[in-house]
Scaffold this motif. Structure first.
Motif, PDB file in Angstrom:
ATOM      1  N   SER A  58       0.885 -54.840 -19.134  1.00 46.52           N
ATOM      2  CA  SER A  58      -0.220 -53.629 -19.299  1.00 46.52           C
ATOM      3  C   SER A  58       0.457 -52.400 -19.256  1.00 46.52           C
ATOM      4  CB  SER A  58      -0.965 -53.819 -17.863  1.00 46.52           C
ATOM      5  OG  SER A  58      -0.442 -53.309 -17.007  1.00 46.52           O
ATOM      6  N   LEU A  59      -0.466 -51.583 -19.614  1.00 47.91           N
ATOM      7  CA  LEU A  59       0.079 -50.133 -19.978  1.00 47.91           C
ATOM      8  C   LEU A  59       0.347 -49.535 -18.295  1.00 47.91           C
ATOM      9  CD1 LEU A  59      -2.817 -48.311 -22.007  1.00 47.91           C
ATOM     10  CD2 LEU A  59      -0.305 -48.673 -22.672  1.00 47.91           C
ATOM     11  N   ALA A  60      -0.534 -49.914 -17.377  1.00 47.65           N
ATOM     12  CA  ALA A  60      -0.035 -49.570 -16.138  1.00 47.65           C
ATOM     13  C   ALA A  60       1.385 -50.027 -15.787  1.00 47.65           C
ATOM     14  CB  ALA A  60      -1.149 -50.077 -15.234  1.00 47.65           C
ATOM     15  N   GLU A  61       1.872 -51.074 -16.053  1.00 44.78           N
ATOM     16  CA  GLU A  61       3.177 -51.690 -15.885  1.00 44.78           C
ATOM     17  C   GLU A  61       4.518 -50.836 -16.443  1.00 44.78           C
ATOM     18  OE1 GLU A  61       3.676 -56.205 -15.403  1.00 44.78           O
ATOM     19  OE2 GLU A  61       1.634 -55.732 -16.535  1.00 44.78           O
ATOM     20  N   VAL A  62       4.005 -50.405 -17.702  1.00 44.07           N
ATOM     21  CA  VAL A  62       5.036 -49.526 -18.644  1.00 44.07           C
ATOM     22  C   VAL A  62       5.041 -48.062 -17.835  1.00 44.07           C
ATOM     23  CG1 VAL A  62       5.391 -48.473 -20.726  1.00 44.07           C
ATOM     24  CG2 VAL A  62       4.582 -50.738 -20.782  1.00 44.07           C
ATOM     25  N   ALA A  63       4.074 -47.665 -17.236  1.00 41.65           N
ATOM     26  CA  ALA A  63       3.929 -46.399 -16.909  1.00 41.65           C
ATOM     27  C   ALA A  63       4.345 -46.182 -15.245  1.00 41.65           C
ATOM     28  CB  ALA A  63       2.228 -45.849 -16.888  1.00 41.65           C
ATOM     29  N   ALA A  64       4.334 -47.501 -14.603  1.00 37.70           N
ATOM     30  CA  ALA A  64       4.493 -47.422 -13.342  1.00 37.70           C
ATOM     31  C   ALA A  64       5.637 -46.379 -12.618  1.00 37.70           C
ATOM     32  CB  ALA A  64       4.381 -48.796 -12.836  1.00 37.70           C
ATOM     33  N   PRO A  65       6.810 -46.798 -13.174  1.00 40.87           N
ATOM     34  CA  PRO A  65       8.012 -46.106 -12.536  1.00 40.87           C
ATOM     35  C   PRO A  65       8.108 -44.537 -12.747  1.00 40.87           C
ATOM     36  CG  PRO A  65       8.627 -47.935 -13.922  1.00 40.87           C
ATOM     37  CD  PRO A  65       7.140 -47.643 -14.391  1.00 40.87           C
ATOM     38  N   PHE A  66       7.047 -43.898 -13.544  1.00 39.15           N
ATOM     39  CA  PHE A  66       7.390 -42.612 -13.879  1.00 39.15           C
ATOM     40  C   PHE A  66       6.377 -41.733 -13.247  1.00 39.15           C
ATOM     41  CE2 PHE A  66       8.502 -45.269 -17.519  1.00 39.15           C
ATOM     42  CZ  PHE A  66       9.732 -44.601 -17.901  1.00 39.15           C
ATOM     43  N   ASP A  67       6.981 -40.522 -13.238  1.00 35.78           N
ATOM     44  CA  ASP A  67       6.116 -39.404 -12.463  1.00 35.78           C
ATOM     45  C   ASP A  67       5.315 -38.774 -13.383  1.00 35.78           C
ATOM     46  OD1 ASP A  67       7.519 -39.262  -9.682  1.00 35.78           O
ATOM     47  OD2 ASP A  67       9.170 -39.019 -11.150  1.00 35.78           O
ATOM     48  N   SER A  68       5.558 -38.642 -14.589  1.00 33.67           N
ATOM     49  CA  SER A  68       4.360 -38.272 -15.731  1.00 33.67           C
ATOM     50  C   SER A  68       4.568 -39.040 -17.045  1.00 33.67           C
ATOM     51  CB  SER A  68       4.669 -36.617 -15.894  1.00 33.67           C
ATOM     52  OG  SER A  68       6.116 -36.705 -16.426  1.00 33.67           O
ATOM     53  N   VAL A  69       3.768 -39.280 -17.687  1.00 32.33           N
ATOM     54  CA  VAL A  69       3.548 -40.012 -18.627  1.00 32.33           C
ATOM     55  C   VAL A  69       2.824 -39.435 -19.753  1.00 32.33           C
ATOM     56  CG1 VAL A  69       2.781 -42.270 -19.740  1.00 32.33           C
ATOM     57  CG2 VAL A  69       3.657 -42.100 -17.367  1.00 32.33           C
ATOM     58  N   SER A  70       3.314 -39.421 -21.137  1.00 28.59           N
ATOM     59  CA  SER A  70       2.664 -38.937 -22.319  1.00 28.59           C
ATOM     60  C   SER A  70       2.291 -40.049 -23.238  1.00 28.59           C
ATOM     61  CB  SER A  70       3.665 -37.911 -22.997  1.00 28.59           C
ATOM     62  OG  SER A  70       3.135 -37.476 -24.461  1.00 28.59           O
ATOM     63  N   LEU A  71       0.791 -40.253 -23.330  1.00 27.23           N
ATOM     64  CA  LEU A  71       0.533 -41.381 -24.343  1.00 27.23           C
ATOM     65  C   LEU A  71      -0.413 -40.617 -25.352  1.00 27.23           C
ATOM     66  CD1 LEU A  71      -0.526 -44.045 -24.863  1.00 27.23           C
ATOM     67  CD2 LEU A  71      -2.391 -43.739 -23.335  1.00 27.23           C
ATOM     68  N   CYS A  72       0.219 -40.923 -26.497  1.00 27.33           N
ATOM     69  CA  CYS A  72      -0.313 -40.391 -27.684  1.00 27.33           C
ATOM     70  C   CYS A  72      -1.406 -41.376 -28.337  1.00 27.33           C
ATOM     71  CB  CYS A  72       0.680 -40.333 -28.921  1.00 27.33           C
ATOM     72  SG  CYS A  72       0.055 -39.411 -30.387  1.00 27.33           S
ATOM     73  N   LEU A  73      -2.810 -40.806 -28.587  1.00 26.78           N
ATOM     74  CA  LEU A  73      -3.830 -41.513 -29.116  1.00 26.78           C
ATOM     75  C   LEU A  73      -3.849 -41.632 -30.551  1.00 26.78           C
ATOM     76  CD1 LEU A  73      -6.509 -39.893 -26.518  1.00 26.78           C
ATOM     77  CD2 LEU A  73      -5.256 -42.285 -26.309  1.00 26.78           C
ATOM     78  N   SER A  74      -3.085 -40.792 -31.393  1.00 27.24           N
ATOM     79  CA  SER A  74      -3.288 -40.730 -32.659  1.00 27.24           C
ATOM     80  C   SER A  74      -2.258 -41.392 -33.342  1.00 27.24           C
ATOM     81  CB  SER A  74      -3.217 -39.089 -33.153  1.00 27.24           C
ATOM     82  OG  SER A  74      -1.995 -38.456 -32.759  1.00 27.24           O
ATOM     83  N   LYS A  75      -1.085 -42.073 -32.772  1.00 26.34           N
ATOM     84  CA  LYS A  75      -0.428 -42.912 -33.674  1.00 26.34           C
ATOM     85  C   LYS A  75      -0.765 -44.229 -33.877  1.00 26.34           C
ATOM     86  CE  LYS A  75       3.610 -40.110 -32.870  1.00 26.34           C
ATOM     87  NZ  LYS A  75       3.071 -38.906 -31.753  1.00 26.34           N
ATOM     88  N   GLY A  76      -0.251 -45.269 -33.239  1.00 25.45           N
ATOM     89  CA  GLY A  76      -0.777 -46.664 -33.329  1.00 25.45           C
ATOM     90  C   GLY A  76      -2.214 -47.019 -32.859  1.00 25.45           C
ATOM     91  N   LEU A  77      -2.721 -46.094 -32.275  1.00 28.40           N
ATOM     92  CA  LEU A  77      -4.248 -46.501 -31.578  1.00 28.40           C
ATOM     93  C   LEU A  77      -4.857 -45.909 -32.558  1.00 28.40           C
ATOM     94  CD1 LEU A  77      -3.499 -45.654 -27.625  1.00 28.40           C
ATOM     95  CD2 LEU A  77      -3.295 -47.972 -29.113  1.00 28.40           C
ATOM     96  N   GLY A  78      -4.920 -45.166 -33.261  1.00 25.33           N
ATOM     97  CA  GLY A  78      -5.656 -44.916 -34.519  1.00 25.33           C
ATOM     98  C   GLY A  78      -6.687 -43.748 -34.176  1.00 25.33           C
ATOM     99  N   ALA A  79      -6.617 -42.682 -33.331  1.00 26.26           N
ATOM    100  CA  ALA A  79      -7.459 -41.707 -33.133  1.00 26.26           C
ATOM    101  C   ALA A  79      -6.789 -40.444 -34.264  1.00 26.26           C
ATOM    102  CB  ALA A  79      -7.367 -41.081 -31.806  1.00 26.26           C
ATOM    103  N   PRO A  80      -7.896 -39.622 -34.388  1.00 27.36           N
ATOM    104  CA  PRO A  80      -7.516 -38.462 -35.306  1.00 27.36           C
ATOM    105  C   PRO A  80      -6.779 -37.621 -34.903  1.00 27.36           C
ATOM    106  CG  PRO A  80      -9.566 -38.405 -34.938  1.00 27.36           C
ATOM    107  CD  PRO A  80      -9.160 -39.714 -34.155  1.00 27.36           C
ATOM    108  N   VAL A  81      -6.634 -37.395 -33.562  1.00 28.13           N
ATOM    109  CA  VAL A  81      -6.083 -36.079 -32.821  1.00 28.13           C
ATOM    110  C   VAL A  81      -5.996 -36.494 -31.419  1.00 28.13           C
ATOM    111  CG1 VAL A  81      -6.149 -33.795 -32.045  1.00 28.13           C
ATOM    112  CG2 VAL A  81      -6.902 -34.413 -34.534  1.00 28.13           C
ATOM    113  N   GLY A  82      -4.904 -36.178 -30.684  1.00 29.14           N
ATOM    114  CA  GLY A  82      -4.651 -36.080 -29.241  1.00 29.14           C
ATOM    115  C   GLY A  82      -3.646 -36.919 -28.641  1.00 29.14           C
TER     116      GLY A  82
END
Length: 344
Positions: free
Chosen positions: A193-217
Motif C-alpha cells: 500500500s501507499l501507507a507502507e511506502v510512506a510509513a518510515p518518513f516524516d514527510s512525503v511528497s506525492l505527485c498526482l500529475s505523473k502516473g496517476l493522471g491528474a492535470p496539476v498538483g
C-alpha cells in the motif's frame, strides 16, 4: 464511461516523453466543472480539504497540504525540516538537486551531500557516513530519498533498505523526507500500500500529475505541526491557489482510480524495453522496474526527430540517451505501433 475506459487523445500520436503528458478524461473534466469550491488560502475549499484528508489517510499521516507541483512540495519540506547552512543527504541524481533549479540553496540556504546510489538505492551505511557532526563542517539537517528514482530509470528502493535508513535517521536525530513523485509506482511494483511506502518518513511528497493522471498538483503529507510551517512556505513560494477545488477534483479522481492502472503501465514498459534490446539498443533491464526506460541510442536527437515525424514522441536527454515513459493513455495497440517505429 470510466477513467480506465477513456481512449488517448489524440489517438494518432504516441507520446512517450513523460507520464505528465496525459490529458484529463471527459469524466475528470466533468468532476472539475462540478467541483464545490471555496477560498483555499482561507482553508475554505471543501474539495481541496477532502483531497488533503484522503491523501493523509492513504499515506498514514496526520495531515496533508495541496500544492501546484512536486518541486514545491519538496522545497517546502526541505525548508520546514532544515536551518540555513545545513546539508541535505540525498542520492546521486536526486530530483531535488538535478531538476529543482538549486532551490534548496536559493530558498532554504542548504546544500546537498550526495551518497552513491546504484540503481537509485543508497547504502544505509553510506548514508550514515555522510552525516556531518564536526563544528568545522556544515551540519546535516535532513535525509531525503526518492522512490521511484527518476534519473536511474524509475527504480524502486526496497522497504528493508528504507527501514535501515530510518534507523540511521533516528540514531542521528534527523528527519527523513520522501520525494515520492512516483511513489504509487513504487507501491505497485512492491505489491504494498501507499501507507507502507510512506510509513518510515516524516514527510512525503506525492505527485498526482505523473502516473496517476491528474492535470496539476502534488500533496505534501506529514505531521500537523510540520505542515503549519509548510503552509507558510507554500505561501512564500506563491502556492496559494484560491478556488483550487477545480484542480483538487481531478486529483481526487487520479488518487482513487490511477493506482489500479500502474501495473499495466509497468508491464507495457517491460515489453517495450525488451523490444528495444532485441533491436540492438542498450537498455539496462535491471533498471526497468516501473514505467521508465533509459536507452543508449547513438545520435539520439536525430532519431527522436525522425520518430516524431512518424507520430512517436520521446525525450533525447543527451547525445546518446533517450528516455521513454509509459502511462495509462498508452494502449496495447499504441505500444505495438511504437515498437514498429522504434525498431524499423
Amino acid at each position: 464511461m470510466t477513467f480506465q475506459d477513456v481512449q488517448p487523445v489524440p489517438t494518432q500520436r504516441i507520446d512517450l516523453r513523460s507520464d505528465t503528458v496525459t490529458v484529463p478524461t471527459p469524466e475528470m473534466r466533468l468532476a472539475m466543472a462540478e467541483a464545490v469550491v471555496g477560498d483555499d488560502v482561507y482553508g475554505e475549499d471543501p474539495t481541496v480539504n477532502t483531497l488533503q484528508s484522503e491523501v493523509a489517510r492513504l499515506l498514514g499521516k496526520e495531515a496533508a497540504l495541496f500544492m501546484p507541483s512536486g518541486s514545491m512540495t519538496n522545497q517546502a519540506a526541505i525548508a520546514m525540516h532544515t536551518s540555513r547552512g545545513q546539508e541535505v543527504i540525498c542520492a546521486e541524481g536526486s530530483h531535488i538537486y538535478e531538476w529543482e533549479l538549486g532551490m534548496m540553496a536559493a530558498f532554504s540556504g542548504v546544500v546537498p551531500r550526495f551518497v552513491p546510489a546504484p540503481l537509485g538505492v543508497p547504502d544505509p551505511q553510506q548514508v550514515r557516513r555522510a552525516v556531518r557532526r564536526s563544528i568545522h563542517q556544515s551540519p546535516t539537517g535532513l535525509i531525503s530519498l526518492e522512490n521511484t528514482h527518476n534519473k536511474m530509470g524509475g527504480t524502486v528502493i526496497p522497504l528493508d533498505v528504507v527501514a535501515a535508513i530510518r534507523t540511521v535517521a533516528d540514531e542521528e536525530g534527523l528527519p527523513l523526507h520522501l520525494d515520492g513523485a512516483r511513489m504509487a509506482n513504487a507501491a505497485a511494483a512492491l505489491g504494498v500500500s501507499l501507507a507502507e511506502v510512506a510509513a518510515p518518513f516524516d514527510s512525503v511528497s506525492l505527485c498526482l500529475s505523473k502516473g496517476l493522471g491528474a492535470p496539476v498538483g502534488s500533496v505534501l503529507a506529514g505531521a500537523k505541526a510540520d505542515l503549519v510551517r509548510a503552509h507558510r512556505y507554500r505561501k512564500m513560494l506563491g502556492g496559494g491557489m484560491r478556488q483550487a477545488g477545480i484542480l483538487a477534483a481531478a486529483g481526487l479522481m487520479a488518487l482513487r482510480d490511477g493506482p489500479a492502472r500502474l501495473a499495466a503501465d509497468h508491464a507495457r514498459t517491460r515489453k517495450l524495453a525488451e523490444a528495444l534490446v532485441d533491436a540492438g539498443y542498450a537498455v539496462n533491464l535491471a533498471a526497468v522496474q516501473t514505467n521508465i526506460i533509459y536507452a543508449t541510442i547513438p545520435d539520439a536527437q536525430s532519431k527522436v526527430e525522425r520518430w516524431a515525424e512518424q507520430g512517436l514522441l520521446a525525450s533525447a536527454l543527451d547525445i546518446d540517451s533517450v528516455r521513454f515513459v509509459l502511462h495509462y493513455q498508452i494502449t496495447d495497440e499504441m505500444l505495438e505501433r511504437a515498437v514498429r517505429v522504434l525498431t524499423a
